[in-house]
Design an enzyme around this catalytic site. Structure first.
Site, mmCIF file in Angstrom:
data_model
loop_
_atom_site.group_PDB
_atom_site.id
_atom_site.type_symbol
_atom_site.label_atom_id
_atom_site.label_comp_id
_atom_site.label_asym_id
_atom_site.label_seq_id
_atom_site.Cartn_x
_atom_site.Cartn_y
_atom_site.Cartn_z
ATOM 1 N N GLY A 99 0.868 -1.175 0.000
ATOM 2 C CA GLY A 99 0.000 0.000 0.000
ATOM 3 C C GLY A 99 0.897 1.215 0.000
ATOM 4 O O GLY A 99 1.835 1.287 -0.780
ATOM 5 N N SER A 156 3.337 3.233 2.520
ATOM 6 C CA SER A 156 3.933 3.117 3.855
ATOM 7 C C SER A 156 3.744 4.379 4.703
ATOM 8 O O SER A 156 3.519 4.283 5.910
ATOM 9 C CB SER A 156 5.422 2.780 3.731
ATOM 10 O OG SER A 156 6.067 3.700 2.891
ATOM 11 N N CYS A 162 6.155 -5.282 0.342
ATOM 12 C CA CYS A 162 6.201 -3.967 -0.290
ATOM 13 C C CYS A 162 6.148 -2.852 0.763
ATOM 14 O O CYS A 162 7.113 -2.675 1.489
ATOM 15 C CB CYS A 162 5.088 -3.885 -1.317
ATOM 16 S SG CYS A 162 5.497 -2.783 -2.649
ATOM 17 N N ARG A 189 12.943 3.125 -1.210
ATOM 18 C CA ARG A 189 11.545 3.201 -1.663
ATOM 19 C C ARG A 189 11.469 3.519 -3.149
ATOM 20 O O ARG A 189 12.342 4.200 -3.676
ATOM 21 C CB ARG A 189 10.805 4.316 -0.914
ATOM 22 C CG ARG A 189 10.547 4.029 0.530
ATOM 23 C CD ARG A 189 9.734 5.150 1.149
ATOM 24 N NE ARG A 189 8.400 5.224 0.568
ATOM 25 C CZ ARG A 189 7.597 6.278 0.673
ATOM 26 N NH1 ARG A 189 7.994 7.355 1.318
ATOM 27 N NH2 ARG A 189 6.403 6.261 0.133
ATOM 28 N N ARG A 196 5.548 -0.214 -7.931
ATOM 29 C CA ARG A 196 6.281 0.895 -7.278
ATOM 30 C C ARG A 196 7.046 0.361 -6.068
ATOM 31 O O ARG A 196 6.924 0.834 -4.941
ATOM 32 C CB ARG A 196 5.322 2.022 -6.887
ATOM 33 C CG ARG A 196 4.716 2.700 -8.123
ATOM 34 C CD ARG A 196 3.871 3.909 -7.795
ATOM 35 N NE ARG A 196 2.869 3.616 -6.802
ATOM 36 C CZ ARG A 196 2.899 4.042 -5.543
ATOM 37 N NH1 ARG A 196 3.894 4.798 -5.124
ATOM 38 N NH2 ARG A 196 1.939 3.733 -4.712
ATOM 39 N N HIS A 237 4.636 -8.366 -4.572
ATOM 40 C CA HIS A 237 3.280 -8.681 -4.082
ATOM 41 C C HIS A 237 2.909 -10.141 -4.356
ATOM 42 O O HIS A 237 2.210 -10.417 -5.344
ATOM 43 C CB HIS A 237 2.250 -7.791 -4.794
ATOM 44 C CG HIS A 237 2.208 -6.387 -4.294
ATOM 45 N ND1 HIS A 237 1.320 -5.961 -3.340
ATOM 46 C CD2 HIS A 237 2.953 -5.311 -4.630
ATOM 47 C CE1 HIS A 237 1.505 -4.674 -3.103
ATOM 48 N NE2 HIS A 237 2.500 -4.248 -3.875
ATOM 49 N N GLU A 269 0.729 -11.857 -3.058
ATOM 50 C CA GLU A 269 -0.716 -12.086 -2.890
ATOM 51 C C GLU A 269 -1.491 -11.813 -4.179
ATOM 52 O O GLU A 269 -2.686 -12.076 -4.248
ATOM 53 C CB GLU A 269 -1.249 -11.227 -1.728
ATOM 54 C CG GLU A 269 -1.471 -9.752 -2.021
ATOM 55 C CD GLU A 269 -0.194 -8.927 -2.088
ATOM 56 O OE1 GLU A 269 0.918 -9.502 -2.016
ATOM 57 O OE2 GLU A 269 -0.304 -7.686 -2.245
HETATM 58 N N1 GLN Z 1 5.629 2.849 -3.028
HETATM 59 C C1 GLN Z 1 4.967 2.397 -1.829
HETATM 60 C C2 GLN Z 1 5.592 2.993 -0.578
HETATM 61 O O1 GLN Z 1 6.593 3.621 -0.661
HETATM 62 C C3 GLN Z 1 4.995 0.882 -1.741
HETATM 63 C C4 GLN Z 1 4.289 0.313 -2.916
HETATM 64 C C5 GLN Z 1 3.507 -0.916 -2.640
HETATM 65 O O2 GLN Z 1 3.282 -1.301 -1.463
HETATM 66 N N2 GLN Z 1 3.030 -1.501 -3.693
HETATM 67 O O3 GLN Z 1 5.065 2.857 0.480
#
Ligand code: GLN
Length: 202
Positions: free
Chosen positions: A57, A59, A89, A116, A147, A182, A184
């Site tokens: 998600g 962070s 992630c 990140r 990402r 990911h 999942e």
């Molecule tokens: N780019 C998100 C972050 O820095 C992480 C991306 C993800 O959880 N798919 O939190």
């Protein structure tokens, strides 16, 4: 076996679906009272569950919500006490001891340095199939990156589990599993099974 999935933001439902496929009971952690052990629990140290998933998600949003909801300290204590935890992630970012391009540190319990959004805009999302130590030596484990962060450095005692394009994308340190992609989002259940085995103490 009961696994709690942090459900304040991000891709938590997909984790629940995979665990359900594996026959594991899940529940969503949304508020502080969800961290209290159910009455009559015989788990070690009166833990509320046998394992914890920190989903992908955003962070920064998750970190802020954990503080606002007063869940940060109790979760940190559970992780420090040895509760098996699996961060994917953004969840990996929450666990990392250091972020190389961000001044924040959240739980900071996993001795790795993470960057990140490491793949930049062009390569923001991609798919790979690779080996995963402890699961298979064949390049058959699906890995969906969105990402994604990557693990730039690991500390003593950290086991590197998977690499893509010469970069570390999965690592384990004692009770903590951190993955930059990911798992999942694919049908393959092997990485979740690996975590369930950690929860069983294997
Ligand atoms: N780019 C998100 C972050 O820095 C992480 C991306 C993800 O959880 N798919 O939190």
């Amino acid at each position: 076996m009961r696994v709690g999935v942090l459900a304040v933001q991000g891709a938590f439902i997909e984790h629940e679906q995979i665990l359900t496929k594996l026959g594991v009971e899940t529940f969503e952690i949304r508020q502080k009272s969800d961290l209290e052990a159910p009455a009559g629990s015989n788990r070690p140290s009166n833990r509320p569950f046998d394992g914890l998933i920190l989903p992908g998600g955003e962070s920064t949003v998750q970190g802020k919500l954990l503080r606002d909801l007063d869940m940060f300290e109790p979760l940190l204590r559970l992780i420090q006490d040895g509760l098996p935890v699996f961060g994917t992630c953004a969840g990996l970012i929450l666990l990392a001891e250091r972020l190389s391009n961000d001044g924040n540190v959240y739980f900071g319990t996993l001795p790795v340095t993470v960057r990140r959004n490491a793949y930049g805009r062009q390569l923001g999302s991609f798919f790979a199939e690779r080996a995963f130590r402890g699961i298979t030596d064949e390049a058959t484990v699906p890995m969906t990156f969105i990402r994604a962060p990557l693990i730039e450095k690991v500390g003593d005692g950290v086991e590197i589990l998977a690499e893509v394009k010469g970069e570390i994308v999965a690592a384990r340190y004692k009770n903590q599993l951190g993955i930059s992609f990911h798992p999942e989002l694919n049908e393959d259940t092997r990485i979740h099974q690996y975590f369930v085995d950690m929860c069983l103490g294997e």
